[in-house]
Design an enzyme around this catalytic site. Structure first.
Site, PDB file in Angstrom:
ATOM      1  CB  CYS A   1     -17.474   7.809 -19.357  1.00  0.00           C
ATOM      2  SG  CYS A   1     -16.359   8.788 -18.857  1.00  0.00           S
TER       3      CYS A   1
ATOM      4  CG  HIS B   1     -19.016  11.769 -20.717  1.00  0.00           C
ATOM      5  ND1 HIS B   1     -19.208  10.708 -19.934  1.00  0.00           N
ATOM      6  CD2 HIS B   1     -19.729  11.368 -21.990  1.00  0.00           C
ATOM      7  CE1 HIS B   1     -20.119   9.803 -20.206  1.00  0.00           C
ATOM      8  NE2 HIS B   1     -20.495  10.198 -21.613  1.00  0.00           N
TER       9      HIS B   1
ATOM     10  CG  HIS C   1     -22.689   7.251 -23.238  1.00  0.00           C
ATOM     11  ND1 HIS C   1     -22.449   8.670 -22.710  1.00  0.00           N
ATOM     12  CD2 HIS C   1     -24.043   7.049 -23.368  1.00  0.00           C
ATOM     13  CE1 HIS C   1     -23.900   9.198 -22.410  1.00  0.00           C
ATOM     14  NE2 HIS C   1     -24.644   8.268 -22.737  1.00  0.00           N
TER      15      HIS C   1
END
Length: 348
Positions: A261, A310, A322
């Site tokens: 991420c 995240h 993402h």
């Protein structure tokens, strides 16, 4: 300039990883809400357990990324210090040689002065402490001795600094190895659970993933958001991330063919000429914070979960672009399905 070997990376402990994976799989399997003792968990129960393992793996991945970044920084700093020490030692040797040559010349002419002779057989620091002898030296010799003293102290300080950083590097390597094992253990446990599913159940899970991805893509394409709502470098970063849609998620990866991420977001902004930190937690502390989804613009960084493990790029219309987790690819997804609360956005 001196050259130095790159420190050896921590070796893998396969037995430990597999043991951890097996233990995690057994523990999570036993927690299936509706499964009776000895009964095989349902597809939905397995998915819940796997999602939890992937979330835990991503947390460990961000810690791993932080340790890896610190290790690389320490290695560069140590290499620079060692190179400086090597150059400094050469300069010190030249100063000593110069003073020695002067002494030899005086000796040949029979005019070596006693104080210089004393210096040549003793430590310069000790000699300079004997201030009463300084008046026996020429001004040039005194200056040379002072330079030697300063250089010796500087080298001693740099060597001590390198020693401390080497200790820190050793501890960081240990932490890096531990986090790597943790990530591998979680992923192995998740894979074991997925392997327990039938081919039909696996196909059903894959179909659900594809439907969710297609729905998010439609939201982005038909909604009010577009790259036109972004500006400057944010637009460039978002366009770079878009070019990587379909690239696989791989923990610790920063491109150009796979990403995790924060690897995706840091890579995307780098393509726009902006250097941002490597980890999601560090990225959350830069730029201007935005707490309302309504105030977000395309290209803003968006952070999820209480521990900020995240991050993605806001894609408009409540969607995020993402790298979700292991087993997925870079894609659009609704912010409401990330699995953790939206904490805030950052405008870089």
């Amino acid at each position: 300039m001196a050259s130095h070997r790159r420190p050896k990376q921590p070796s893998r402990a396969r037995v430990t990883v597999l043991t951890t994976a097996a233990a995690a799989a057994v523990a999570l399997s036993s927690q299936a809400a509706n499964a009776a003792p000895g009964e095989k968990p349902s597809k939905d129960e397995v998915k819940t357990q796997v999602d939890k393992l992937y979330e835990e793996a991503e947390k460990a991945t961000e810690k791993y990324n932080g340790a890896k970044e610190k290790q690389e920084k320490l290695q560069k700093e140590i290499s620079t210090i060692q190179d400086n020490v090597a150059r400094g030692q050469e300069e010190l040797n030249e100063l000593r040689d110069g003073l020695g040559m002067a002494a030899a010349s005086q000796y040949r002419t029979g005019s070596i002065d006693p104080s210089l002779q004393l210096f040549l057989s003793a430590d310069p620091d000790d000699y300079l402490d004997k201030a009463s002898t300084l008046d026996q030296l020429s001004g040039q010799q005194v200056e040379a001795l002072k330079k030697i003293q300063v250089k010796q102290r500087d080298l001693a300080q740099q060597r001590a600094e390198a020693s401390e950083k080497l200790k820190d590097l050793d501890a960081t390597r240990t932490e890096l190895g531990r986090k790597k094992k943790e990530v591998q253990g979680k992923l192995a446990a998740a894979q074991k659970l997925l392997n327990s599913l039938t081919a039909q159940e696996k196909a059903a899970l894959a179909a659900e993933e594809q439907r969710a991805t297609r729905a998010s893509e439609r939201q982005v394409l038909t909604g009010s958001a577009s790259t036109a709502t972004a500006s400057g470098r944010a637009a460039a970063a978002f366009a770079a991330a878009q070019s990587k849609i379909g690239s696989p998620y791989v923990y610790g990866a920063t491109g150009p063919s796979s990403y995790d991420c924060s690897g995706l977001t840091s890579w995307a902004y780098a393509q726009a000429g902006v250097s941002i930190p490597r980890t999601s937690e560090a990225q959350s502390g830069i730029g201007t914070r935005i707490y309302s989804v309504n105030d977000l613009k395309v290209g803003d960084l968006v952070f999820f979960f209480n521990d900020l493990h995240h991050v993605g790029l806001y894609a408009g219309n409540g969607q995020v672009l993402h790298a979700p987790r292991t087993g997925t690819v870079v894609r659009y997804e609704s912010m409401s399905t990330i699995g953790g609360p939206f904490m805030w956005g950052v405008r870089v």
